[in-house]
Write an enzyme that holds these catalytic residues in place. Sequence first.
Site, PDB file in Angstrom:
ATOM      1  N   CYS A 159      37.385  79.940  49.399  1.00  0.00           N
ATOM      2  CA  CYS A 159      37.802  80.337  48.040  1.00  0.00           C
ATOM      3  C   CYS A 159      37.182  81.649  47.595  1.00  0.00           C
ATOM      4  CB  CYS A 159      37.451  79.253  47.041  1.00  0.00           C
ATOM      5  SG  CYS A 159      38.538  77.836  47.170  1.00  0.00           S
TER       6      CYS A 159
HETATM    7  N1  COA Z   1      44.609  59.595  39.895  1.00  0.00           N
HETATM    8  C1  COA Z   1      43.950  58.596  39.273  1.00  0.00           C
HETATM    9  N2  COA Z   1      42.663  58.301  39.512  1.00  0.00           N
HETATM   10  C2  COA Z   1      42.020  59.031  40.427  1.00  0.00           C
HETATM   11  C3  COA Z   1      42.635  60.083  41.129  1.00  0.00           C
HETATM   12  C4  COA Z   1      44.003  60.337  40.838  1.00  0.00           C
HETATM   13  N3  COA Z   1      44.681  61.325  41.460  1.00  0.00           N
HETATM   14  N4  COA Z   1      41.751  60.636  41.985  1.00  0.00           N
HETATM   15  C5  COA Z   1      40.593  59.959  41.835  1.00  0.00           C
HETATM   16  N5  COA Z   1      40.740  58.976  40.896  1.00  0.00           N
HETATM   17  C6  COA Z   1      39.749  58.025  40.424  1.00  0.00           C
HETATM   18  C7  COA Z   1      38.648  57.840  41.451  1.00  0.00           C
HETATM   19  O1  COA Z   1      39.000  56.862  42.399  1.00  0.00           O
HETATM   20  C8  COA Z   1      37.492  57.402  40.584  1.00  0.00           C
HETATM   21  O2  COA Z   1      37.617  56.033  40.288  1.00  0.00           O
HETATM   22  P1  COA Z   1      36.328  55.094  40.112  1.00  0.00           P
HETATM   23  O3  COA Z   1      35.584  55.688  38.942  1.00  0.00           O
HETATM   24  O4  COA Z   1      36.933  53.771  39.873  1.00  0.00           O
HETATM   25  O5  COA Z   1      35.574  55.240  41.400  1.00  0.00           O
HETATM   26  C9  COA Z   1      37.699  58.190  39.287  1.00  0.00           C
HETATM   27  O6  COA Z   1      39.088  58.526  39.266  1.00  0.00           O
HETATM   28  C10 COA Z   1      36.872  59.449  39.237  1.00  0.00           C
HETATM   29  O7  COA Z   1      37.024  60.175  40.468  1.00  0.00           O
HETATM   30  P2  COA Z   1      36.212  61.440  40.845  1.00  0.00           P
HETATM   31  O8  COA Z   1      36.635  61.919  42.211  1.00  0.00           O
HETATM   32  O9  COA Z   1      34.776  61.183  40.641  1.00  0.00           O
HETATM   33  O10 COA Z   1      36.776  62.461  39.747  1.00  0.00           O
HETATM   34  P3  COA Z   1      36.156  63.753  39.158  1.00  0.00           P
HETATM   35  O11 COA Z   1      36.016  63.577  37.704  1.00  0.00           O
HETATM   36  O12 COA Z   1      34.971  64.237  39.922  1.00  0.00           O
HETATM   37  O13 COA Z   1      37.345  64.810  39.394  1.00  0.00           O
HETATM   38  C11 COA Z   1      37.857  66.645  40.865  1.00  0.00           C
HETATM   39  C12 COA Z   1      37.783  65.148  40.692  1.00  0.00           C
HETATM   40  C13 COA Z   1      38.207  66.974  42.304  1.00  0.00           C
HETATM   41  C14 COA Z   1      38.941  67.192  39.946  1.00  0.00           C
HETATM   42  C15 COA Z   1      36.520  67.290  40.471  1.00  0.00           C
HETATM   43  O14 COA Z   1      35.448  66.645  41.109  1.00  0.00           O
HETATM   44  C16 COA Z   1      36.439  68.743  40.830  1.00  0.00           C
HETATM   45  O15 COA Z   1      37.265  69.563  40.468  1.00  0.00           O
HETATM   46  N6  COA Z   1      35.359  69.137  41.522  1.00  0.00           N
HETATM   47  C17 COA Z   1      35.150  70.496  41.937  1.00  0.00           C
HETATM   48  C18 COA Z   1      36.195  70.800  42.917  1.00  0.00           C
HETATM   49  C19 COA Z   1      36.154  72.167  43.432  1.00  0.00           C
HETATM   50  O16 COA Z   1      35.961  73.119  42.721  1.00  0.00           O
HETATM   51  N7  COA Z   1      36.333  72.305  44.698  1.00  0.00           N
HETATM   52  C20 COA Z   1      36.349  73.563  45.283  1.00  0.00           C
HETATM   53  C21 COA Z   1      37.559  73.693  46.085  1.00  0.00           C
HETATM   54  S1  COA Z   1      37.844  75.373  46.117  1.00  0.00           S
END
Ligand code: COA
Length: 376
Positions: A159
Amino acid sequence: MQLTHRPVISSTGLFTPEESITNEELVASFNTFVDRHNAQNAAAIESGEMEPLSHSSVEFIEKASGIKARHVMSKEPVLNPETMSPRWQERTNDELSMMAEIGVAAAKQALERAGRDVKDVDAVLCAASNMERPYPAMAVEIQQALGIDGFGFDMNVACSSATFGIQPAADYVRAGNAKSVLVVSPEITSGHLNWRDRDSHFIFGDVATAVLVEDAAIAPQNHWDILSTKLKTVFSNNIRNNFGFLNRAAPENANEADKLFVQEGRKVFKEVVPMVAQMIVDEAEKLQMDPATLRRLWLHQANAGMNRLIAQRVLGHEANDDESPTVLDIYGNTSSAGSIIAFHLNSEDLASGDTGLICSFGAGYSAGTVFVRKVA
Ligand code: COA
């Protein structure tokens, strides 16, 4: 007499694929896939041998990421519950490759906006998180398609590829090795995304950007001084993709999912926010600049929450859309192109003398900052 060469950004270019997928369309297709998968595996799920897959949700995606839609190069096969990945015709060696095609489109726009003739361009860097093939370099194909007499090479810092490309481009100019360098970032991220993975299926979108870095001596009157560039990498497995040419030797039963994008999103969020915020503040201090005076932040577009926190730490208050614009809602995460799209679409209104920051971060970990000042 010592000649000094001062690198500036002369212009940028953007190519946006026509097709776009809304969260509603994406979730409907994903949930159909989940229902079919669970029905096909009902016996194994019933006996406890297999965990059922869970539905995705529009509300979760928007709240967790700020993403509402993403552009893609191949919509129907991504949404088809049977394929759930892009499909395109393999091109012959005589045809322009797909990455080169969209890179050329973005580059042409940047050249046009700067009023630059290709005969005055010396180099092309293709800086992106995935390359279509190992060689010949995409950059050399883009160079050839544009008709540039010079050199080109590919580079990948995930990225952060675009900002990592701007620094060597600026260094070529400083050293007098080039007067005009194109940094092109064609990001066809739909190819590395696991559209069947609920945790990440909503993240990415396709796009291409180009940044024209030039010697101030030849730049158009309207340009951006590059005040500083700073790069940083810290190894982490929290964002990873194991796809590579050595996988051809992997046994039949090798893990397929890790040959696509995988991440520990929570860890990335927690570890990258403080690293990037500190890097920006330190670099501002080196420039003897109060970071709160930055007129605008064009941050990497991965997650709205991350950007909120980084902007807050840098500016000392919660940033509004004018101070830290987002393109996440319509583009999703476009890997290294994200901060360049934000800059391209939200920079013309700034006044001469205004300072701003282009900043990327991502896998590696990697982070890059480019402090700029508007001229004329
Ligand atoms: N729809 C519904 N629920 C979902 C889901 C979806 N698509 N994806 C995950 N969940 C659920 C998970 O299973 C979890 O459930 P639980 O609490 O029962 O275990 C809950 O939602 C929270 O999941 P989590 O993965 O912890 O979500 P988050 O708040 O961390 O958000 C991201 C996920 C990826 C959006 C976030 O972590 C993020 O953006 N991180 C940085 C990513 C990034 O910048 N990456 C760099 C790539 S360039």
